[in-house]
Design a protein around this motif. Structure first.
Motif, PDB file in Angstrom:
ATOM      1  N   ILE A 110      -5.333  -0.129  -3.783  1.00 22.87           N
ATOM      2  CA  ILE A 110      -6.166   0.765  -4.586  1.00 22.87           C
ATOM      3  C   ILE A 110      -7.077   1.601  -3.698  1.00 22.87           C
ATOM      4  O   ILE A 110      -7.234   2.819  -3.906  1.00 22.87           O
ATOM      5  CB  ILE A 110      -6.993  -0.040  -5.611  1.00 22.87           C
ATOM      6  CG1 ILE A 110      -6.069  -0.613  -6.692  1.00 22.87           C
ATOM      7  CG2 ILE A 110      -8.085   0.818  -6.242  1.00 22.87           C
ATOM      8  CD1 ILE A 110      -6.733  -1.648  -7.574  1.00 22.87           C
ATOM      9  N   ALA A 111      -7.669   0.971  -2.693  1.00 22.83           N
ATOM     10  CA  ALA A 111      -8.562   1.699  -1.786  1.00 22.83           C
ATOM     11  C   ALA A 111      -7.828   2.843  -1.100  1.00 22.83           C
ATOM     12  O   ALA A 111      -8.384   3.937  -0.939  1.00 22.83           O
ATOM     13  CB  ALA A 111      -9.154   0.744  -0.753  1.00 22.83           C
ATOM     14  N   PHE A 112      -6.586   2.610  -0.703  1.00 21.09           N
ATOM     15  CA  PHE A 112      -5.829   3.665  -0.033  1.00 21.09           C
ATOM     16  C   PHE A 112      -5.341   4.723  -1.025  1.00 21.09           C
ATOM     17  O   PHE A 112      -5.245   5.900  -0.679  1.00 21.09           O
ATOM     18  CB  PHE A 112      -4.653   3.070   0.733  1.00 21.09           C
ATOM     19  CG  PHE A 112      -5.050   2.412   2.024  1.00 21.09           C
ATOM     20  CD1 PHE A 112      -5.882   3.061   2.922  1.00 21.09           C
ATOM     21  CD2 PHE A 112      -4.607   1.139   2.338  1.00 21.09           C
ATOM     22  CE1 PHE A 112      -6.260   2.465   4.116  1.00 21.09           C
ATOM     23  CE2 PHE A 112      -4.987   0.527   3.529  1.00 21.09           C
ATOM     24  CZ  PHE A 112      -5.815   1.200   4.424  1.00 21.09           C
TER      25      PHE A 112
ATOM     26  N   ASN B  56       2.610  -3.380 -11.721  1.00 26.42           N
ATOM     27  CA  ASN B  56       2.084  -3.926 -12.972  1.00 26.42           C
ATOM     28  C   ASN B  56       0.573  -4.104 -13.013  1.00 26.42           C
ATOM     29  O   ASN B  56      -0.001  -4.212 -14.098  1.00 26.42           O
ATOM     30  CB  ASN B  56       2.750  -5.280 -13.261  1.00 26.42           C
ATOM     31  CG  ASN B  56       4.252  -5.161 -13.461  1.00 26.42           C
ATOM     32  OD1 ASN B  56       4.717  -4.229 -14.102  1.00 26.42           O
ATOM     33  ND2 ASN B  56       5.007  -6.095 -12.901  1.00 26.42           N
ATOM     34  N   ASN B  57      -0.069  -4.134 -11.860  1.00 24.31           N
ATOM     35  CA  ASN B  57      -1.497  -4.476 -11.844  1.00 24.31           C
ATOM     36  C   ASN B  57      -2.420  -3.297 -11.559  1.00 24.31           C
ATOM     37  O   ASN B  57      -3.637  -3.462 -11.550  1.00 24.31           O
ATOM     38  CB  ASN B  57      -1.766  -5.573 -10.802  1.00 24.31           C
ATOM     39  CG  ASN B  57      -1.041  -6.866 -11.131  1.00 24.31           C
ATOM     40  OD1 ASN B  57      -0.574  -7.059 -12.244  1.00 24.31           O
ATOM     41  ND2 ASN B  57      -0.933  -7.758 -10.157  1.00 24.31           N
ATOM     42  N   ILE B  58      -1.854  -2.113 -11.296  1.00 20.81           N
ATOM     43  CA  ILE B  58      -2.664  -0.961 -10.917  1.00 20.81           C
ATOM     44  C   ILE B  58      -2.444   0.181 -11.893  1.00 20.81           C
ATOM     45  O   ILE B  58      -1.318   0.450 -12.320  1.00 20.81           O
ATOM     46  CB  ILE B  58      -2.332  -0.509  -9.481  1.00 20.81           C
ATOM     47  CG1 ILE B  58      -2.695  -1.603  -8.473  1.00 20.81           C
ATOM     48  CG2 ILE B  58      -3.066   0.788  -9.131  1.00 20.81           C
ATOM     49  CD1 ILE B  58      -2.289  -1.300  -7.043  1.00 20.81           C
ATOM     50  N   ALA B  59      -3.522   0.887 -12.238  1.00 23.99           N
ATOM     51  CA  ALA B  59      -3.452   2.064 -13.091  1.00 23.99           C
ATOM     52  C   ALA B  59      -4.344   3.157 -12.478  1.00 23.99           C
ATOM     53  O   ALA B  59      -5.309   2.851 -11.777  1.00 23.99           O
ATOM     54  CB  ALA B  59      -3.926   1.729 -14.503  1.00 23.99           C
TER      55      ALA B  59
ATOM     56  N   LYS C 255      -6.857  10.067  -9.185  1.00 21.65           N
ATOM     57  CA  LYS C 255      -8.000   9.194  -8.891  1.00 21.65           C
ATOM     58  C   LYS C 255      -8.984   9.209 -10.058  1.00 21.65           C
ATOM     59  O   LYS C 255      -9.121  10.226 -10.728  1.00 21.65           O
ATOM     60  CB  LYS C 255      -8.692   9.671  -7.610  1.00 21.65           C
ATOM     61  CG  LYS C 255      -7.811   9.686  -6.361  1.00 21.65           C
ATOM     62  CD  LYS C 255      -8.596  10.248  -5.182  1.00 21.65           C
ATOM     63  CE  LYS C 255      -7.747  10.271  -3.911  1.00 21.65           C
ATOM     64  NZ  LYS C 255      -6.687  11.278  -3.968  1.00 21.65           N
ATOM     65  N   PRO C 256      -9.674   8.096 -10.304  1.00 20.11           N
ATOM     66  CA  PRO C 256      -9.678   6.855  -9.544  1.00 20.11           C
ATOM     67  C   PRO C 256      -8.571   5.902  -9.998  1.00 20.11           C
ATOM     68  O   PRO C 256      -8.276   5.785 -11.178  1.00 20.11           O
ATOM     69  CB  PRO C 256     -11.049   6.272  -9.866  1.00 20.11           C
ATOM     70  CG  PRO C 256     -11.308   6.710 -11.268  1.00 20.11           C
ATOM     71  CD  PRO C 256     -10.705   8.088 -11.369  1.00 20.11           C
TER      72      PRO C 256
END
Length: 417
Positions: free
Chosen positions: A6-8, A46-49, A79-80
């Protein structure tokens, strides 16, 4: 791991994450390379949006005799990005600070959300909703991953209102998009001798038609000297393919203007609409950093193995041509490849290869370009029948020039260059 990804994604340039290397750089390796890669892909998916599909690659590497995993991440345009479990909060959003992934403060989260690109192709509703996708289904079927009835959802071809979006329109069997290829006599645009259109069909089919057409133009010339046989193409085939795919995938289709391809006596010019994406400098571009303008298109091209790793296209081009071949403006990006006059792209071919026919040399060049190439593709690109292709392959094997590794799902190894 999701926190670092996520940070990248929220970072301007994206970056690389290695699994199997400790913080001191020691190679530890991973045990179940295939299983671990699958788990990583599933977690990112599946865990990131918002969806990160088309923005990451997970590939295996070997170092010091041990398997490690490399995750390639491109900076996202929506983003974000955040953990679905926590939403757009300081617990769910992260940003890169130095070498660490730190929680993102709420003000930055709100500002990024306010600036989020709202005219991306996935959010634009197709004017036509009665679309068919038989061509797209055939391409997926050929790759051994047939599409099921939920493919519009799985491939993100729907808007938030469950209507087919502009990516779906471009992938459909019939649309209004057409890619133009022009050929001129001379070095300017005065004497047009050919004007072809490849389109009004799935952009995937149009891409293959363009690649096949340019393969015909990119002829192999052979020079025989007392000591060696030297073969060369008009243009480096790897660089040419990457330039074509980059132009089509990263074109700004919101302008409703497709990329164009122009062939002159001394060069080929490939022009795509839209300058560099916001936040991406020319220096970043040449370093291989990638901000995906059309992640929905990129995702499908990756599925169909038309592209390989994220950010690998420009470095592949720069392996063969100088940075001067790129011309940037606010409204377009143009790549110009001069025709090769002397020298050989693949180097001198000697020994047993001297006795090969020109057709067999062409086949050898195709194998070097893609060591998994099938008889059928060779036949199509050289416009000869399958039996002739098999005979040429048998000759190359008998002469000890190539060897098959791994059976039907394997690859060709070139033993003599």
């Amino acid at each position: 791991m999701e926190k670092e990804v996520i940070a990248f994604l929220n970072y301007l340039e994206g970056e690389l994450i290695y699994i199997g290397i400790d913080k001191h750089g020691k190679i530890l390796g991973v045990g179940d390379i295939d299983g671990d890669m699958l788990k990583i892909k599933d977690r990112i998916k599946n865990n990131i949006a918002p969806s990160a599909m088309g923005l990451f690659d997970v590939v295996a590497e070997e170092r010091d005799g041990k398997n490690i995993i490399k995750i390639i991440i491109a900076g996202g345009s929506e983003k974000p990005y955040f953990k679905k479990k926590y939403g757009m909060t300081e617990k769910g959003c992260f940003i890169r600070v130095g070498t660490a992934a730190e929680p993102m403060i709420q003000k930055i989260i709100d500002d990024l959300f306010a600036k989020r690109v709202r005219n991306s192709l996935s959010k634009i509703r197709s004017n036509r909703q009665e679309l068919t996708f038989e061509q797209l289904k055939i391409f997926y079927q050929e790759r051994g991953t047939p599409l099921n009835k939920n493919f519009p959802i799985n491939l993100e071809l729907l808007t938030e209102n469950k209507k087919l979006n502009y990516v779906a329109y471009l992938m459909a069997d019939e649309n209004g998009n057409s890619i133009k290829l022009a050929k001129y006599s001379g070095n300017n645009r005065v004497d047009l001798i050919e004007n072809q259109e490849y389109g009004y069909c799935s952009i995937i089919k149009a891409t293959n038609n363009i690649l096949n057409r340019l393969e015909v133009e990119n002829t192999t010339r052979t020079k025989i000297t007392p000591k060696e046989r030297i073969s060369k193409r008009l243009w480096n085939p790897v660089a040419l393919r990457e330039a074509v795919l980059n132009a089509i995938i990263h074109n700004d289709y919101t302008t409703e203007a497709p990329p164009k391809f122009e062939i002159f006596d001394d060069r080929i010019e490939i022009t795509s609409i839209g300058g560099l994406p916001n936040g991406l400098s020319q220096e970043d571009f040449f370093e291989g950093y990638s901000i995906q303008r059309n992640k929905g298109i990129m995702r499908i091209y990756k599925d169909l193995e038309l592209v390989e790793q994220l950010g690998s296209g420009v470095p592949r081009i720069l392996d063969a041509y100088d940075k001067d071949c790129f011309k940037f403006s606010d409204n377009f990006l143009r790549i110009t490849f001069p025709k090769s006059i002397s020298g050989a792209i693949s180097g001198a071919i000697s020994g047993a290869i001297e006795s090969l026919t020109e057709r067999q040399v062409e086949i050898l060049e195709l194998i070097k370009e893609n060591n998994k190439i099938a008889y059928r593709e060779v036949a199509q690109r050289l416009e000869i029948n399958n039996s002739a292709v098999q005979a040429h392959f048998n000759t190359l094997k008998e002469k000890g020039i190539i060897k098959r590794i791994g059976g039907t799902r394997g690859y060709w190894e070139v033993l003599k260059r």
